[in-house]
Scaffold this active site. Structure first.
Site, mmCIF file in Angstrom:
data_model
loop_
_atom_site.group_PDB
_atom_site.id
_atom_site.type_symbol
_atom_site.label_atom_id
_atom_site.label_comp_id
_atom_site.label_asym_id
_atom_site.label_seq_id
_atom_site.Cartn_x
_atom_site.Cartn_y
_atom_site.Cartn_z
ATOM 1 N N HIS A 227 0.862 -1.181 0.000
ATOM 2 C CA HIS A 227 0.000 0.000 0.000
ATOM 3 C C HIS A 227 0.897 1.228 0.000
ATOM 4 C CE1 HIS A 227 -2.973 2.928 1.311
ATOM 5 N NE2 HIS A 227 -3.922 2.028 1.157
ATOM 6 N N ARG B 215 -6.602 10.559 0.120
ATOM 7 C CA ARG B 215 -6.443 11.075 -1.248
ATOM 8 C C ARG B 215 -7.797 11.234 -1.927
ATOM 9 N NH1 ARG B 215 -3.018 6.532 -3.177
ATOM 10 N NH2 ARG B 215 -3.334 5.649 -1.096
#
Lengths: 248, 606
Positions: free
Chosen positions: B236, B256
């Site tokens: 990740h 994000r």
């Protein structure tokens, strides 16, 4: 890097004692890191329950210098390190071994609470229409990670051991989440009054103080539940109404 | 002879995260008796840590979404080595599963018109993730748990399975021990579902909890099942990097999705510099367009921070390698900047990302509404796992099923964020349904006492050695994690992977000499000793599979073969245990999808 003494409770339900272990504490370490370090260095069989190490699963509850805390969210830099740091299992539950408590009572309590029972779907596709403002409060309750620290600190359980008559703050939060769920149709107030023992809570707010998820347990969950009980069972007009129209 | 207690269930589910709970609920609904084994306490499984949401084309936020787009997104994200049938079923059935969760009491965030809200996530064309702030996994596991405990399922808390037994070809029983007393338990069952999650603990920097030691992968492998795609490990892009003790803890992609941007030490948004060709048409051309996308502008395209995880992770690595990283070897993830755009930015961040706010405030002393976070890649997920039939989730061993992270096929070479939680529901349900069906048709297998005693003797061997002395299990575990991180991590090379295979073999020999102090009662040293076999098995599978693929694809990136190779894009890596006990490897062709699905893929390329 500082060498710190951790005074850890070692033993099982037949008894035990505190033992001292030295380990190095480095920047950013949490108490659970120190426990793991002791485990790897000098006490391979030291029992500790943990999972996520990120404050999300609520497994590593213990009492650090006497305060109910999550070990993974207690930074060593926030506690005095020039004297021994004591860590012991939660007092309100039986011990299994070392720092691990038997919390199975909590699971039994939850099983007794009537489950969610939704109203019929609002829409033809089987969904419901629910607005955000109607679930803000319930979402606060559903943040609970079931660490049981609120149960541990509650004097009704901790000092008076009323485990048979009182479900504890965690399960008033759980019950409140169900009772205030906009889709739920079940009625749990008779149990709240009797079997759950809401009357034992005298609002000292200790549970709210220790909650690692910052749920306002007393003000937002327990007090409203108490008010609902009072409204239902102690309102003189409603009592009279019930008496007059009670089914014979 | 060591004593053990015997339990009988029609279906035994091993693992009580999202997939295991969903499987148990479904099997129970089919009218069979169900046992659910949890390595930890119920409700504490790794699912609890999932943050961003579950992907399902409900089309509540963008009406253009449907299962076809979700299918095409999943295949593109997986670099077309996914099993098409799993990707199709997943996309088709996820919406029903999400709505079902709501009918069991889950409380999702809402749209203005009172429907389930959906958020943007990497690789998903439209806002698709049903969520609850950044604690969706907790909502999911608690909903399943609270529903499941009223379905008559027998829950075995804090119990670890160490061996499966077969009667002929069919799986008929499992042996485990309870943590509290270390007592052995034999579970006889008509069918067994493995739902044990992943393998993250084979690496040093990981977002995974201690339970993620590849137990289910190894149980199935030792039982004769095939593992596929083991080279595809997802790193990740955003884990915490500082302070050291929290390195690896996940920072949700939701940051994000809500407008957070990645910057290097020069303050540059470097993600605009490297956009893969097959995503160019879908990616914003400038920061302004990217911002509009995160705020729900349907005409805008997504910012490059929301490209797939494999790509974003590599871009971060490149910045760090080029000397443009943050002080502690990461880059900056900034959500605080949105205050330039929004008046209520601080409130918005706390509402949409409460546990991120909390996590950084309490563990790193950083207020994310005011400062940027330091982040870097962390081992997060394994796309590979037990090979299953896409419809029934049965492995290559009759009576043995698998669902969730430990099963393979859906995600191909790279999993899209949000596809995991929906995977757990869709395939957990299917595994439960077909395991129940199998159990109704098959029961009463035999297990030889000698086999059971043999497994128990092996389990106790580390404790037996405490008088004579031997290796420390924690030391072997740490050393293995360090080597796997260095040699088979995010950037791979042939000689390093070959070396890793030898090193794993060396650790295996050392693991056979492990000595553990204390008794069988709640003894983590003993548990660590037993987990070593699983960690070593999955480490070998990862190293061998990765070494056999001379190309880069999804989560598998090779410095010596940085490009894709079409020839290998048509092959799936398979490992299984040979008759001599050694690991066998071969490549099978990727299952070819029907023309109508190719049409869907083509239409969504635009």
């Amino acid at each position: 890097m500082t060498e710190v003494t951790f005074r850890l409770w070692r033993g099982d339900k037949s008894g035990g004692e505190f033992k001292d272990y030295q380990t190095d504490v480095t920047e950013g370490m949490v108490v659970l890191d120190a426990i793991h370090q002791v485990q790897a260095e000098s006490a391979g069989d030291l029992a500790v329950r943990w999972n996520c190490k990120a404050g999300k699963c609520g497994s590593c509850s213990a009492e650090i210098n006497g305060n109910p805390r999550l070990m993974c969210m207690t930074r060593c830099s926030d506690i005095p390190l020039d004297e021994p740091v004591t860590v012991q299992p939660m007092k309100a539950f039986p011990v299994i071994r070392d720092l691990v408590s038997d919390v199975s009572w909590n699971y039994e309590v939850k099983q007794r609470i009537k489950p969610f029972k939704p109203r019929k779907p609002d829409n033809a596709d089987g969904t419901w229409t629910v607005h955000q403002e109607d679930i803000d409060r319930v979402q606060e309750f559903r943040k609970c990670i079931e660490c049981f620290l609120c149960q541990d600190v509650c004097h009704v359980l901790r000092e008076h051991s009323k485990h048979d008559e009182f479900i504890g703050p965690r399960y008033f939060v759980y019950t409140a989440a169900l009772e205030m769920h906009p889709l739920d149709t079940e009625d749990r107030l008779p149990e709240v009054k009797e079997a759950y023992g809401v009357g034992y809570c005298n609002i000292t707010k200790c549970c709210t103080v220790v909650c690692p998820e910052h749920i306002t347990i007393t003000d937002n969950a327990i007090i409203p539940i108490k008010e609902r009980v009072v409204d239902r069972f102690y309102d003189p007009l409603k009592r009279l109404f019930r008496k007059l129209f009670a089914k014979s | 002879m060591v004593e053990f207690k015997t339990h009988e269930h029609d279906v035994l589910v091993i693992g009580a995260g999202g997939a295991g709970l969903r499987a148990a609920i479904e099997a129970s609904a089919q009218g069979v008796t169900v046992g659910l084994v949890c390595k930890s306490l119920l409700g504490k499984a790794h699912t609890v840590m999932a943050e961003g949401g579950m992907a399902a084309s409900l089309a509540n936020v963008d009406s253009r979404d449907n299962w076809q787009v979700h299918f095409a997104d999943t295949m593109r994200g997986g670099q077309y080595v996914n099993h098409w049938r799993m990707a199709q079923l997943h996309a088709q059935e996820a919406p029903v599963c999400v709505n079902e969760l709501e009918s069991w009491g889950a409380v999702f965030d809402r749209t203005k018109d009172g429907r389930i809200l959906q958020r943007n996530f990497g690789g998903h064309r439209y806002p698709r993730l049903a969520h609850v702030g950044d604690r969706t996994g907790l909502e999911m596991i608690r909903t399943l748990q609270d529903h499941g405990v009223h379905q008559g399922i027998d829950v075995h808390h804090e119990c670890t399975i160490i061996r499966l037994f077969k009667d002929g070809e069919r799986t008929v029983a499992a042996l485990g021990y309870d943590r509290e007393k270390g007592r052995f338990r034999l579970f006889r069952a008509g069918a067994i579902v493995i739902a044990t999650g992943g393998i993250g603990r084979a690496f040093q920097v990981t977002s995974n909890s201690w339970e993620y030691t590849g137990d289910g992968h190894t149980l199935a492998y030792d039982s004769g099942a095939e593992l596929i795609d083991m080279e595809y490990v997802q790193f990740h892009p955003t884990g915490m990097v500082w302070p050291p003790s929290v390195r690896g803890i996940l920072v949700t992609e939701g940051v994000r999705g809500e407008g957070g941007v990645l910057r290097n030490s020069e303050g540059k948004r470097f993600m605009f510099d490297d956009i893969p060709d097959n995503y160019k048409a879908q990616t914003a051309s400038d920061p302004e367009e990217g911002w509009r996308y995160t705020q729900g502008d349907k005409d805008a395209r997504r910012p490059p921070e929301l490209l797939t995880r494999d790509h974003v992770a590599r871009c971060i690595m490149n910045e760090v390698k080029a000397g443009r990283g943050s002080p502690h070897g990461g880059v900056y993830l900034d959500i605080a900047w949105i205050k330039e755009k929004l008046k209520d930015a601080e409130q918005r961040i706390k509402k949409k990302l409460p546990s991120m706010y909390h996590q950084f405030k309490e563990l790193a002393g950083i207020d994310i509404t005011k400062e940027a976070m330091e982040v870097g890649p962390t081992t997060h997920y394994v796309m590979g796992g037990i090979r299953v039939d896409p419809d029934t989730q049965q492995s290559s061993v009759p009576g043995l099923f698998a669902a969730g992270e430990c099963a393979a096929g859906l995600h191909g070479a790279n999993r899209l964020g949000g596809n995991s939680l929906s995977d757990l529901l869709v395939f957990g349900k299917r595994a439960g349904e077909y395991a129940a069906k199998f159990a109704k048709e098959n029961s009463g297998g035999k297990v030889a006492d000698a086999e059971i005693q043999d497994a128990i003797t092996e389990a106790l061997s580390s404790l037996e050695r405490q008088e004579t002395g031997g290796e420390n299990p924690y030391e072997i575990q740490f050393a293995l994690q360090k080597d796997m991180q260095a040699l088979v991590g995010i950037v791979r090379k042939q000689d390093e992977m070959d070396n890793a295979i030898d090193i794993v073999d060396g650790y295996r020999k050392r693991a056979q000499k492990v000595a553990v102090h204390g008794s069988r009662e709640y003894n983590p040293g003993w548990h660590t000793a037993m987990d070593l076999h699983n960690l070593l098995t999955v480490s070998e599978a990862i190293a061998r599979s990765a070494g056999s693929r001379p190309e880069s694809r999804g989560g598998h990136f090779r410095e010596d073969f940085p490009d894709k190779d079409e020839k290998f894009g048509k092959l799936t890596t398979v490992v299984n245990k040979g008759s001599d006990g050694s690991m066998q490897l071969r490549h099978d062709p990727v299952a070819q999808w029907p023309d109508e699905l190719q049409t869907i893929i083509d239409e969504n390329q635009k």
